[in-house]
Motif scaffolding. Structure first.
Motif, PDB file in Angstrom:
ATOM      1  N   ASP A   1       9.305 -31.900  37.982  1.00 17.85           N
ATOM      2  CA  ASP A   1      10.268 -30.964  37.415  1.00 17.85           C
ATOM      3  C   ASP A   1       9.495 -29.747  36.909  1.00 17.85           C
ATOM      4  O   ASP A   1       8.777 -29.829  35.908  1.00 17.85           O
TER       5      ASP A   1
ATOM      6  N   ALA B   1       9.853 -28.398  33.190  1.00 17.02           N
ATOM      7  CA  ALA B   1       9.226 -29.287  32.211  1.00 17.02           C
ATOM      8  C   ALA B   1       7.703 -29.204  32.321  1.00 17.02           C
ATOM      9  O   ALA B   1       6.999 -29.268  31.320  1.00 17.02           O
TER      10      ALA B   1
ATOM     11  N   HIS C   1      -0.267 -28.524  31.307  1.00 15.16           N
ATOM     12  CA  HIS C   1      -0.719 -29.893  31.494  1.00 15.16           C
ATOM     13  C   HIS C   1      -1.468 -30.022  32.809  1.00 15.16           C
ATOM     14  O   HIS C   1      -1.250 -29.288  33.751  1.00 15.16           O
TER      15      HIS C   1
ATOM     16  N   ALA D   1       6.448 -26.096  30.549  1.00 10.22           N
ATOM     17  CA  ALA D   1       6.732 -25.982  29.117  1.00 10.22           C
ATOM     18  C   ALA D   1       5.459 -26.099  28.288  1.00 10.22           C
ATOM     19  O   ALA D   1       4.539 -26.827  28.634  1.00 10.22           O
ATOM     20  N   ARG D   2       5.424 -25.366  27.226  1.00 12.94           N
ATOM     21  CA  ARG D   2       4.292 -25.455  26.304  1.00 12.94           C
ATOM     22  C   ARG D   2       4.567 -26.567  25.303  1.00 12.94           C
ATOM     23  O   ARG D   2       5.693 -26.875  24.988  1.00 12.94           O
ATOM     24  N   GLY D   3       3.528 -27.156  24.819  1.00 18.19           N
ATOM     25  CA  GLY D   3       3.699 -28.202  23.825  1.00 18.19           C
ATOM     26  C   GLY D   3       3.188 -29.535  24.329  1.00 18.19           C
ATOM     27  O   GLY D   3       2.647 -29.647  25.407  1.00 18.19           O
ATOM     28  N   PRO D   4       3.380 -30.587  23.524  1.00 22.59           N
ATOM     29  CA  PRO D   4       2.787 -31.885  23.826  1.00 22.59           C
ATOM     30  C   PRO D   4       3.519 -32.707  24.891  1.00 22.59           C
ATOM     31  O   PRO D   4       3.007 -33.719  25.319  1.00 22.59           O
ATOM     32  N   ALA D   5       4.713 -32.303  25.279  1.00 18.47           N
ATOM     33  CA  ALA D   5       5.484 -33.088  26.245  1.00 18.47           C
ATOM     34  C   ALA D   5       4.763 -33.159  27.585  1.00 18.47           C
ATOM     35  O   ALA D   5       4.122 -32.207  28.013  1.00 18.47           O
ATOM     36  N   ARG D   6       4.864 -34.305  28.227  1.00 18.98           N
ATOM     37  CA  ARG D   6       4.261 -34.484  29.545  1.00 18.98           C
ATOM     38  C   ARG D   6       5.253 -34.031  30.611  1.00 18.98           C
ATOM     39  O   ARG D   6       6.456 -34.025  30.382  1.00 18.98           O
ATOM     40  N   PRO D   7       4.755 -33.683  31.803  1.00 18.59           N
ATOM     41  CA  PRO D   7       5.657 -33.272  32.885  1.00 18.59           C
ATOM     42  C   PRO D   7       6.637 -34.388  33.231  1.00 18.59           C
ATOM     43  O   PRO D   7       6.316 -35.562  33.084  1.00 18.59           O
ATOM     44  N   LEU D   8       7.806 -34.013  33.676  1.00 24.30           N
ATOM     45  CA  LEU D   8       8.821 -34.973  34.099  1.00 24.30           C
ATOM     46  C   LEU D   8       8.793 -35.102  35.614  1.00 24.30           C
ATOM     47  O   LEU D   8       8.534 -34.137  36.332  1.00 24.30           O
TER      48      LEU D   8
END
Length: 67
Positions: free
Chosen positions: A31, A34, A2, A37-44
């Protein structure tokens, strides 16, 4: 991966807003697990740990903001 610019700006804005109330969260940051991490989740945003005095100051600032 991201773009970290948005998350960095959010952390900076939160740090400044907390500082305006005399509150410092030393562990405030992105974080990293996070973020990586791969995938659609945004950073925390990790708020981190704080002592009870800081937690009470945060509660007081939040309550003042809704009063």
């Amino acid at each position: 991966m991201h773009d970290h610019t948005d998350a960095d700006e959010c952390v900076d804005q939160l740090r400044a807003a907390l500082a305006a109330h005399g509150i410092t969260l030393p562990s405030l940051g992105i974080d990293l697990p996070a973020f990586a991490a791969r995938g659609p989740a945004r950073p925390l945003v990790a708020l981190g740990n704080c002592n009870p005095t800081t937690a009470r100051a945060l509660v007081a600032a939040l309550r003042k903001g809704i009063a």
